[in-house]
Design an enzyme around this catalytic site. Structure first.
Site, PDB file in Angstrom:
ATOM      1  N   HIS A   1       0.843  -1.193   0.000  1.00  0.00           N
ATOM      2  CA  HIS A   1       0.000   0.000   0.000  1.00  0.00           C
ATOM      3  C   HIS A   1       0.880   1.245   0.000  1.00  0.00           C
ATOM      4  CE1 HIS A   1       0.405  -0.724   4.526  1.00  0.00           C
ATOM      5  NE2 HIS A   1       0.909   0.478   4.366  1.00  0.00           N
TER       6      HIS A   1
HETATM    7  P1  TYD Z   1      -2.268  -3.999   7.446  1.00  0.00           P
HETATM    8  O1  TYD Z   1      -2.279  -2.599   6.941  1.00  0.00           O
HETATM    9  O2  TYD Z   1      -2.922  -5.041   6.616  1.00  0.00           O
HETATM   10  O3  TYD Z   1      -0.780  -4.459   7.787  1.00  0.00           O
HETATM   11  P2  TYD Z   1       0.541  -4.509   6.855  1.00  0.00           P
HETATM   12  O4  TYD Z   1       0.752  -3.132   6.311  1.00  0.00           O
HETATM   13  O5  TYD Z   1       1.626  -4.945   7.777  1.00  0.00           O
HETATM   14  O6  TYD Z   1       0.321  -5.496   5.749  1.00  0.00           O
HETATM   15  O7  TYD Z   1      -2.903  -3.988   8.906  1.00  0.00           O
HETATM   16  C1  TYD Z   1      -3.312  -5.174   9.562  1.00  0.00           C
HETATM   17  C2  TYD Z   1      -4.551  -4.871  10.410  1.00  0.00           C
HETATM   18  O8  TYD Z   1      -4.222  -3.990  11.482  1.00  0.00           O
HETATM   19  C3  TYD Z   1      -5.641  -4.198   9.607  1.00  0.00           C
HETATM   20  O9  TYD Z   1      -6.870  -4.729  10.057  1.00  0.00           O
HETATM   21  C4  TYD Z   1      -5.544  -2.743  10.026  1.00  0.00           C
HETATM   22  C5  TYD Z   1      -5.028  -2.831  11.434  1.00  0.00           C
HETATM   23  N1  TYD Z   1      -4.191  -1.684  11.871  1.00  0.00           N
HETATM   24  C6  TYD Z   1      -4.634  -0.913  12.944  1.00  0.00           C
HETATM   25  O10 TYD Z   1      -5.724  -1.132  13.510  1.00  0.00           O
HETATM   26  N2  TYD Z   1      -3.850   0.123  13.365  1.00  0.00           N
HETATM   27  C7  TYD Z   1      -2.657   0.393  12.794  1.00  0.00           C
HETATM   28  O11 TYD Z   1      -1.967   1.334  13.218  1.00  0.00           O
HETATM   29  C8  TYD Z   1      -2.211  -0.410  11.672  1.00  0.00           C
HETATM   30  C9  TYD Z   1      -0.900  -0.144  11.005  1.00  0.00           C
HETATM   31  C10 TYD Z   1      -3.024  -1.454  11.269  1.00  0.00           C
END
Ligand code: TYD
Length: 131
Positions: free
Chosen positions: A49
């Site tokens: 992302h």
């Molecule tokens: P995600 O963005 O998929 O993680 P990565 O970038 O490591 O692939 O995030 C995983 C889950 O955590 C998703 O449900 C969103 C949540 N999340 C939060 O609640 N707070 C945060 O600060 C972050 C970064 C993620």
């Protein structure tokens, strides 16, 4: 694009080491959120992302992993495996994390609270917005 890496000051003595991250000093923004990523399964890609506004610095505080950075024009890969080096993730940089070691823990400090509307999770959308 060149990765923007910050070398942190390490306070070490005969007992061991300590790194402190202060806002607007060790990291180039005010810190509103801290999170960490651990226990990532082998072969997994995370991230995939870009953020519209949020600035972040990622530090691999245990083990190692790789980051792919893409500014819409060029791509670069960087390995994070140092406790005293941070990778700056600016807005509108598509990033992916991969090749996690089993013991990998990535600490991230961010300039904003979590807000899903700040995310671009579709690569074609990213390419349209970055233009
Ligand atoms: P995600 O963005 O998929 O993680 P990565 O970038 O490591 O692939 O995030 C995983 C889950 O955590 C998703 O449900 C969103 C949540 N999340 C939060 O609640 N707070 C945060 O600060 C972050 C970064 C993620």
């Amino acid at each position: 694009m060149q990765p923007n890496l910050i070398d942190f000051s390490v306070r070490g003595d005969e007992r061991g080491y300590l790194v402190a991250l202060e806002e607007n000093k060790d990291v180039p923004f005010a810190i509103r959120r801290v999170y960490y990523i651990f226990g990532t399964q082998a072969g997994v890609r995370r991230g995939t992302h870009a953020h519209r506004r949020t600035r972040q610095v990622a530090v691999c505080v245990s083990g190692s992993c790789k980051f792919l950075l893409d500014d819409g024009g060029t791509r670069t890969e960087v390995q994070l495996d140092s406790r005293d080096r941070g990778l700056v993730l600016e807005p509108m940089i598509w990033h992916e994390m991969f090749d996690f070691s089993q013991d990998c823990v990535v600490l991230v400090v961010a300039s904003d609270l979590y807000d899903e509307s700040d995310y671009i999770r579709n690569y074609d959308e990213f390419m349209e917005e970055v233009r």
